[in-house]
Design a protein around this motif. Structure first.
Motif, mmCIF file in Angstrom:
data_model
loop_
_atom_site.group_PDB
_atom_site.id
_atom_site.type_symbol
_atom_site.label_atom_id
_atom_site.label_comp_id
_atom_site.label_asym_id
_atom_site.label_seq_id
_atom_site.Cartn_x
_atom_site.Cartn_y
_atom_site.Cartn_z
ATOM 1 N N GLU A 164 0.556 17.348 -2.076
ATOM 2 C CA GLU A 164 -0.358 18.478 -1.911
ATOM 3 C C GLU A 164 -1.769 18.029 -1.539
ATOM 4 O O GLU A 164 -2.378 18.554 -0.602
ATOM 5 N N ALA A 165 -2.307 17.065 -2.278
ATOM 6 C CA ALA A 165 -3.696 16.657 -2.080
ATOM 7 C C ALA A 165 -3.857 15.615 -0.984
ATOM 8 O O ALA A 165 -4.947 15.442 -0.446
ATOM 9 N N GLU A 166 -2.797 14.918 -0.637
ATOM 10 C CA GLU A 166 -2.872 13.903 0.400
ATOM 11 C C GLU A 166 -1.519 13.763 1.080
ATOM 12 O O GLU A 166 -0.501 14.143 0.529
ATOM 13 N N VAL A 167 -1.536 13.227 2.269
ATOM 14 C CA VAL A 167 -0.312 13.063 3.039
ATOM 15 C C VAL A 167 0.282 11.693 2.743
ATOM 16 O O VAL A 167 -0.400 10.678 2.873
ATOM 17 N N CYS A 168 1.544 11.676 2.342
ATOM 18 C CA CYS A 168 2.238 10.405 2.085
ATOM 19 C C CYS A 168 2.980 9.997 3.343
ATOM 20 O O CYS A 168 3.770 10.771 3.901
ATOM 21 N N ILE A 169 2.711 8.766 3.785
ATOM 22 C CA ILE A 169 3.331 8.259 5.014
ATOM 23 C C ILE A 169 4.290 7.133 4.649
ATOM 24 O O ILE A 169 3.872 6.132 4.072
ATOM 25 N N PRO A 170 5.577 7.281 4.939
ATOM 26 C CA PRO A 170 6.513 6.188 4.643
ATOM 27 C C PRO A 170 6.203 4.965 5.495
ATOM 28 O O PRO A 170 5.486 5.048 6.485
ATOM 29 N N ARG A 171 6.784 3.835 5.125
ATOM 30 C CA ARG A 171 6.411 2.572 5.759
ATOM 31 C C ARG A 171 6.915 2.441 7.186
ATOM 32 O O ARG A 171 6.419 1.620 7.937
ATOM 33 N N PRO A 220 -2.414 2.724 11.468
ATOM 34 C CA PRO A 220 -3.529 2.765 10.526
ATOM 35 C C PRO A 220 -4.061 4.152 10.322
ATOM 36 O O PRO A 220 -4.266 4.909 11.256
ATOM 37 N N SER A 221 -4.265 4.504 9.071
ATOM 38 C CA SER A 221 -4.731 5.845 8.735
ATOM 39 C C SER A 221 -6.219 5.929 8.545
ATOM 40 O O SER A 221 -6.775 6.997 8.492
ATOM 41 N N GLY A 222 -6.851 4.786 8.380
ATOM 42 C CA GLY A 222 -8.292 4.798 8.177
ATOM 43 C C GLY A 222 -8.710 5.042 6.757
ATOM 44 O O GLY A 222 -9.878 5.121 6.449
ATOM 45 N N THR A 223 -7.732 5.163 5.853
ATOM 46 C CA THR A 223 -8.124 5.329 4.452
ATOM 47 C C THR A 223 -8.633 4.023 3.916
ATOM 48 O O THR A 223 -8.208 2.961 4.310
ATOM 49 N N THR A 224 -9.509 4.118 3.007
ATOM 50 C CA THR A 224 -10.109 2.912 2.416
ATOM 51 C C THR A 224 -9.915 2.934 0.924
ATOM 52 O O THR A 224 -9.777 3.980 0.303
ATOM 53 N N SER A 225 -9.920 1.781 0.360
ATOM 54 C CA SER A 225 -9.759 1.681 -1.087
ATOM 55 C C SER A 225 -11.065 1.394 -1.779
ATOM 56 O O SER A 225 -11.115 1.180 -2.964
ATOM 57 N N LEU A 242 -6.380 16.427 5.375
ATOM 58 C CA LEU A 242 -5.972 15.787 4.134
ATOM 59 C C LEU A 242 -6.076 14.273 4.243
ATOM 60 O O LEU A 242 -5.897 13.695 5.301
ATOM 61 N N LYS A 243 -6.346 13.664 3.103
ATOM 62 C CA LYS A 243 -6.368 12.210 3.043
ATOM 63 C C LYS A 243 -4.964 11.674 3.277
ATOM 64 O O LYS A 243 -3.991 12.212 2.779
ATOM 65 N N LYS A 244 -4.860 10.613 4.055
ATOM 66 C CA LYS A 244 -3.568 10.015 4.340
ATOM 67 C C LYS A 244 -3.431 8.703 3.578
ATOM 68 O O LYS A 244 -4.357 7.912 3.502
ATOM 69 N N GLY A 253 -13.202 3.489 -4.113
ATOM 70 C CA GLY A 253 -13.070 4.598 -3.181
ATOM 71 C C GLY A 253 -14.255 5.537 -3.298
ATOM 72 O O GLY A 253 -15.410 5.126 -3.225
ATOM 73 N N SER A 254 -13.981 6.786 -3.526
ATOM 74 C CA SER A 254 -15.038 7.772 -3.686
ATOM 75 C C SER A 254 -15.533 7.859 -5.134
ATOM 76 O O SER A 254 -16.510 8.557 -5.410
ATOM 77 N N TYR A 255 -14.874 7.145 -6.030
ATOM 78 C CA TYR A 255 -15.257 7.186 -7.445
ATOM 79 C C TYR A 255 -16.450 6.275 -7.695
ATOM 80 O O TYR A 255 -16.441 5.091 -7.340
ATOM 81 N N GLU A 256 -17.478 6.833 -8.304
ATOM 82 C CA GLU A 256 -18.679 6.064 -8.648
ATOM 83 C C GLU A 256 -18.785 5.964 -10.170
ATOM 84 O O GLU A 256 -18.645 6.956 -10.884
ATOM 85 N N TYR A 257 -19.039 4.753 -10.638
ATOM 86 C CA TYR A 257 -19.196 4.550 -12.076
ATOM 87 C C TYR A 257 -20.496 5.187 -12.566
ATOM 88 O O TYR A 257 -21.520 5.124 -11.887
#
Length: 594
Positions: free
Chosen positions: A103-110, A115-120, A150-152, A491-495
């Protein structure tokens, strides 16, 4: 410790890695081996060479213990993946599992991916403490053209986050314990205990398997990767340096930290294990071999991973320059997905994580050995004969403190520990070691100690390195690390600020013993301030090898006859006769001379 080459910038990273090994690691490791071998003591009592700074020894042990807490968690991840490598369908290759998020992101099988451009995000965990394959990489995934809002993420990314780690939204939400990971952590700690509970003799036998075994597997990976179609694409990219990256201070700071974590100077490991050497051992040869073998292992690991990535690039048509995964994504996302292009994938994934586990354990039980040896040597009278009990206490304590890191929010806590526990302190410890031995204890005394052990002095190049080159290199790197400091993130999480404050408390915890012990020594020593400093900056009577090593002709009675004949049961001799006329075992000269 072998963790390999660095994240995100492999081609430029080779040059600073080599520089820090030659001008940083080798001189420090050689100096630490001299300290340990000459004093025949662990990381704390070795500082009898300069009693005022004995707090450095305590800080080293604390820093090593903190490192062992979260590194055990990383190894338990490897065991978790190793177990799942035997599934008929590798669980990180599909998107129809119960843990996949749609729902919140697209799951791409292997399969068929780009490249999806998502970053960790910025993440240093496996930059410091994963396996020898820590080099730049990425997964192959496809562009989902009809979904852009959606985030991939790949199936491997979702497996790590939502199955293996069962991550929550942040450090404030630790969540429940991840019981499968806790079981894996318990298994790893039990294995570490079995490797070292009998002391260094058992450890010496164990390392034949834990070191040589992974190197055999590395050779297998190297041959298999080299014969893959397209392997030359990855190898050529790996060996072509990107000189423009050398102007970035970040790469030099990360290279320094990578060498410290990989080789282990400043952690007390070299001092500890050198203390078990023969007094006449050639420690210069050992120092050079250790550092060069570590460099060769990491360099070979780069060949392995980039030959596989070259093959992936050849098969999918993706430009290898697009492979930019780093951090945890390298060992637990990139390689498992790349292994899917190596039939049968279960075999290669299982071999990879099997090798990673044993490399990890080979790095972990020396951490415990450092702590146990330091405490045992410092309190030798109270802890004599209690090595097994002390080892059990240390490992159980590390296990209990690691439990919060196998909860849903444990990864955020682990990242905080990795960011602050050793980044600053280990470099400071190594710098203090160099300055004390070069300018307080003195190069001439170090040279004399080396001659006493081996009959040969310290080469001039090492003297120059200890006095000038290596301290300057560490000081500049430490300065750049502080100057370019950034708080951790994922990622987008900041301490939050209190998280960062907790991190600085962790960093201060291992550094605090230095000023505390300085104050303690100055307070306990009589005289004026100048006299107190003068006394405590000089080696005390406990510095140096035991008397039986200095004078091998003399053998203590308890070693000659055994403890049953010492104490209240001293050997009785007939004193009515002169020594020259006393025969056999009654002759006192026989009792004390070889």
């Amino acid at each position: 410790m072998v963790y390999g080459l660095a994240p995100a910038m492999p081609r430029a990273f080779l040059i600073p890695i080599i520089i820090f090994n030659v001008f940083g690691a080798i001189p420090i490791v050689y100096l630490e081996m001299i300290m340990g071998q000459y004093s025949q003591s662990g990381a704390i009592p070795v500082w009898n060479v300069c009693p005022l700074l004995k707090g450095v020894g305590y800080g080293t042990v604390i820093s090593t213990f903190l490192f062992s807490i979260y590194y055990g968690v990383v190894i338990c991840w490897m065991l978790f993946y190793f177990i799942h490598s035997f599934f008929p369908t590798l669980p990180w290759t599909t998107c129809n599992n119960e843990w996949n998020v749609q729902e919140a992101e697209v799951c791409i099988p292997r399969t068929g991916a780009a490249p999806s451009g998502t970053t960790s995000g910025k993440d240093t965990l496996l930059d410091n403490v994963t396996t020898m394959f820590t080099t730049s990489s990425s997964t192959a995934m496809s562009v989902v053209s009809n979904v852009t809002e959606l985030k991939k993420s790949t199936s491997a990314e979702q497996f790590l986050r939502y199955k293996a780690l069962d991550m929550t939204d942040g450090l404030d939400e630790l969540g429940s314990i991840n019981w499968p990971l806790l079981g894996c952590l318990a298994a790893i700690e039990v294995l570490c205990f079995l490797c070292i509970f009998k002391g260094v003799k058992l450890t010496g036998k164990v390392v034949y398997f834990t070191v040589l075994g992974p190197f055999v597997l590395l050779a297998i990976f190297l041959v298999r990767g080299a014969i893959l179609p397209g392997a030359e694409i990855g190898i050529k990219y790996y060996l072509t340096p990107d000189l423009s990256k050398l102007t970035e201070t970040k790469i030099w700071a990360e290279a320094c930290m990578q060498v410290f974590v990989s080789v282990g100077p400043g952690f007390g490991g070299m001092i500890t294990f050198a203390s078990y050497n023969k007094f006449t051992n050639n420690c210069m040869r050992d120092a050079i071999l250790v550092c060069l073998m570590d460099l060769l292992a990491g360099f070979s690991g780069g060949f392995v991973i980039f030959s596989v990535l070259g093959h992936v690039s050849h098969e999918t048509g993706i430009d290898i320059k697009s492979f930019n995964q780093s951090g945890y994504g390298l060992g637990f996302i990139a390689y498992p997905e790349a292994a899917n292009y190596l039939p049968p994938p279960q075999l290669w994934c299982a071999l990879f994580f099997f090798m990673s586990i044993f490399l990890g354990i080979d790095s972990q039980f020396p951490n415990y050995e450092i702590v146990v040896t330091a405490i045992k040597d410092e309190f030798s009278k109270r802890l004599h004969g209690k090595t097994t009990q002390l080892t059990l206490i240390v490992i159980v304590l590390a296990f209990l403190l690691a439990i919060p890191q196998v909860t849903g929010g444990g990864y955020y806590l682990l990242t905080l520990l990795d960011w602050y526990a050793a980044t600053f302190s280990v470099t400071i410890f190594a710098l203090i070691e160099l300055l004390v031995m070069a300018y307080v204890y003195g190069i001439k005394r170090v040279d004399a100690n080396m001659r006493e052990m081996t009959g040969k002095g310290v080469p001039l190049l090492f003297k120059i390195a200890w006095c000038v080159t290596t301290p300057l290199l560490l000081a500049v790197t430490l300065g750049f690390t502080v100057y370019t400091y950034e708080p951790p993130s994922y990622g987008s999480y900041e301490y939050e600020q209190w998280h960062i404050g907790l991190g600085w408390c962790i960093a201060a915890f291992s550094l605090a013993p230095i000023p505390i012990y300085v104050i303690y020594r100055l307070y306990k020593t009589p005289g004026t301030l100048f006299e107190r400093l003068k006394i405590n900056l000089r080696p005390n009577e406990l510095w140096g090898p035991p008397e039986e090593i200095r004078n091998p002709e003399i053998i203590p009675q308890e070693k000659l006859w055994g403890p049953a004949f010492t104490g209240n049961d001293d050997i009785k001799t007939d004193t009515s006769k002169s020594p020259d006329k006393i025969d056999g075992l009654d002759n006192p000269s026989f009792q004390t001379k070889l």
